[in-house]
Design an enzyme around this catalytic site. Structure first.
Site, PDB file in Angstrom:
ATOM      1  N   LYS A 107      -7.793  -1.564   7.134  1.00 44.11           N
ATOM      2  CA  LYS A 107      -7.509  -1.287   8.464  1.00 44.11           C
ATOM      3  C   LYS A 107      -7.640   0.130   8.966  1.00 44.11           C
ATOM      4  O   LYS A 107      -8.960   0.506   9.384  1.00 44.11           O
ATOM      5  CB  LYS A 107      -6.088  -1.720   8.872  1.00 44.11           C
ATOM      6  N   ASP A 120       1.012  -2.071  -1.087  1.00 46.00           N
ATOM      7  CA  ASP A 120      -0.007  -2.850  -0.367  1.00 46.00           C
ATOM      8  C   ASP A 120      -0.014  -1.868   1.218  1.00 46.00           C
ATOM      9  O   ASP A 120       0.872  -2.181   1.679  1.00 46.00           O
ATOM     10  CB  ASP A 120       0.016  -4.329  -0.025  1.00 46.00           C
ATOM     11  N   TYR A 143       2.433 -10.505   3.419  1.00 47.85           N
ATOM     12  CA  TYR A 143       0.894 -10.890   3.281  1.00 47.85           C
ATOM     13  C   TYR A 143       0.000  -9.933   2.949  1.00 47.85           C
ATOM     14  O   TYR A 143       0.282  -8.860   2.997  1.00 47.85           O
ATOM     15  CB  TYR A 143       0.603 -11.261   4.841  1.00 47.85           C
TER      16      TYR A 143
HETATM   17  C1  PLP Z   1      -4.180  -7.059   7.118  1.00 52.45           C
HETATM   18  C2  PLP Z   1      -3.464  -6.977   5.787  1.00 52.45           C
HETATM   19  C3  PLP Z   1      -4.134  -7.508   4.597  1.00 52.45           C
HETATM   20  C4  PLP Z   1      -5.533  -8.025   4.480  1.00 52.45           C
HETATM   21  O1  PLP Z   1      -6.499  -7.375   5.015  1.00 52.45           O
HETATM   22  P1  PLP Z   1      -7.926  -7.854   5.522  1.00 52.45           P
HETATM   23  O2  PLP Z   1      -8.718  -6.922   5.804  1.00 52.45           O
HETATM   24  O3  PLP Z   1      -7.470  -8.813   6.601  1.00 52.45           O
HETATM   25  O4  PLP Z   1      -8.428  -8.837   4.422  1.00 52.45           O
HETATM   26  C5  PLP Z   1      -3.683  -7.045   3.257  1.00 52.45           C
HETATM   27  N1  PLP Z   1      -2.553  -6.605   3.203  1.00 52.45           N
HETATM   28  C6  PLP Z   1      -1.871  -6.461   4.278  1.00 52.45           C
HETATM   29  C7  PLP Z   1      -0.369  -5.614   4.226  1.00 52.45           C
HETATM   30  C8  PLP Z   1      -2.153  -6.657   5.626  1.00 52.45           C
HETATM   31  O5  PLP Z   1      -1.600  -6.187   6.818  1.00 52.45           O
END
Ligand code: PLP
Length: 412
Positions: free
Chosen positions: A258, A230, A135
């Site tokens: 995060k 990511d 994701y």
């Molecule tokens: C949470 C997450 C996102 C999206 O971040 P948001 O702040 O919720 O938009 C993208 N990539 C990874 C790997 C994530 O865990």
């Protein structure tokens, strides 16, 4: 929840919060402190969600609160450059050497969306390769086999994403060197970037194999495609330098979110200076944000990262606590863990990809989830999510969690 559902779709502002993957309705949270959260009915829980990753040091970590209070005294947003933005960019660059330049945004989604646009602008190519079960936020072109909330809700393809956008994405099986080689042999000159979670959290925790990591770097380099890590979930969690430090890898671009906001909304993308020079205003790839580099979020993130820089022992403590939690998989359960990220998969098969993750017994997981909630343990409400140990979790918290889990498996 009924009142919420009248005004907010599904009663929630992000889908997995609605408990569709496990049934029932979520508790409404009124307060958090250290490793615990408290609900409106007066229950307290040991929290392994940690706001879905940001709260590496637990709720209301004093240095983070102090930093936010300092900024409250001077103003919450200016839409103009501030010194702390430089400090955060410098600190990220020190921690993660591949991050030669950094652009701050307000969410992880914004970070991945921008990184992909940049990769396309830089290479002059259109196709992005992603992996099934990873994701990367709710970016149109990346909502293909996107794990996490979509897996929980069994949504295969999102309504509202034009086919033309989805067609710019190739989704391959995670950990498959063969699929990666084939994709590049067929389309190598059209692929702008490969984006992945270097340790997946969003189909549950799934680590990469060393062969897969080696192939990613070698093949993208050979074909002139960019490698994008990511690290929105893994950044500053698996190590101070993220998954790329842990694996000794150098991606071309990386995305963060995060943990780098310390619990306030933030995201960041960055990497090689020659690529980042293509971003407006220095280059032709446009990307902007009214609240980007927001003073509160930047101060909160800086306090978090400075604490981690000054206290590397946090990472050995996280490792020890998480190892204790995951030491003895119950019968019928496979535990995947990397550092403080973990998932109890209700399957006996090894889980290395989305095809193997989805073999897990989600009904059994749902029963386990509700048992744990009843016994004061707050887990992510889906089989396809990672759990997070924080530095605020005590040995007693872990022991209490294991006791509740053992009771569940004993009455099975
Ligand atoms: C949470 C997450 C996102 C999206 O971040 P948001 O702040 O919720 O938009 C993208 N990539 C990874 C790997 C994530 O865990």
């Amino acid at each position: 929840m009924a009142r919420a559902a009248k005004r907010i779709p599904g009663g929630v502002n992000s889908p997995v919060r609605a408990y569709r993957g496990v049934g029932g309705t979520p508790p409404f949270i009124v307060r958090g402190e250290g490793s615990r959260i408290y609900d409106a009915d007066g229950n307290s829980y040991i929290d392994y969600v940690g706001s879905w990753g940001p709260l590496l040091l637990g709720h209301r970590f004093p240095p983070v609160l102090a930093a936010i209070e300092e900024v409250l005294a001077i103003g919450t947003s200016f839409g103009a450059p501030t010194e702390r933005e430089i400090e955060l960019a410098e600190l990220i660059g020190e921690a993660v050497p591949s991050m030669e330049m950094v652009r701050l945004v307000s969410s992880g989604t914004e970070a991945t969306m921008s990184a992909i646009r940049l990769a396309r602008g830089f290479t002059g190519r259109d196709i992005t390769v992603k992996f099934e079960g990873c994701y990367h936020g709710h970016v149109d072109s990346l909502l293909v086999k996107a794990g996490s909330g979509m897996a929980t809700l069994a949504i295969a393809d999102t309504a509202g994403v034009p086919k033309a956008f989805a067609d710019t994405t190739m989704a391959l099986p995670y950990n498959s060197v063969e699929a990666l080689e084939e994709a590049f042999q067929a389309h190598g000159d059209k692929i702008a970037a490969v984006i992945l979670e270097p340790v997946v959290g969003n189909m549950g925790c799934v680590p990469p194999s060393p062969a897969f990591l080696n192939a990613l770097r070698a093949i993208t380099t050979k074909y002139g495609a960019l490698l994008i890590f990511d690290e929105v979930m893994t950044g500053f969690r698996l190590a101070f330098g993220g998954a790329q430090e842990l694996f000794g890898m150098t991606p071309d671009l990386s995305t963060f979110g995060k943990v780098i906001g310390g619990g306030l909304p933030i995201g960041a993308y960055g990497g090689r200076a020659d690529i980042m020079a293509k971003i407006a205003p220095s280059g032709p790839v446009y990307q902007a944000g009214t609240l980007s580099g927001n003073p509160l979020a930047v101060a909160s993130g800086l306090a978090m990262l400075r604490h981690l820089q000054a206290h590397p022992e946090v990472y050995s403590q996280l490792e020890a606590r998480a190892a204790m939690l995951c030491a003895n998989p119950p019968k019928g359960v496979t535990i995947n863990r990397v550092g403080s990220m973990f998932t109890f998969f209700f399957t006996e098969q090894p889980v290395t990809s989305w095809d193997t993750a989805k073999l897990a017994d989600t009904k059994a997981f749902g029963r386990f989830f509700h048992w744990m909630l009843e016994h004061g343990v707050y887990l992510a409400p889906s089989q396809f999510e990672a759990g997070f140990v924080s530095a605020a979790h005590s040995e007693q918290d872990i022991t209490d969690t294991l006791t509740a889990a053992a009771q569940f498996f004993a009455q099975q």
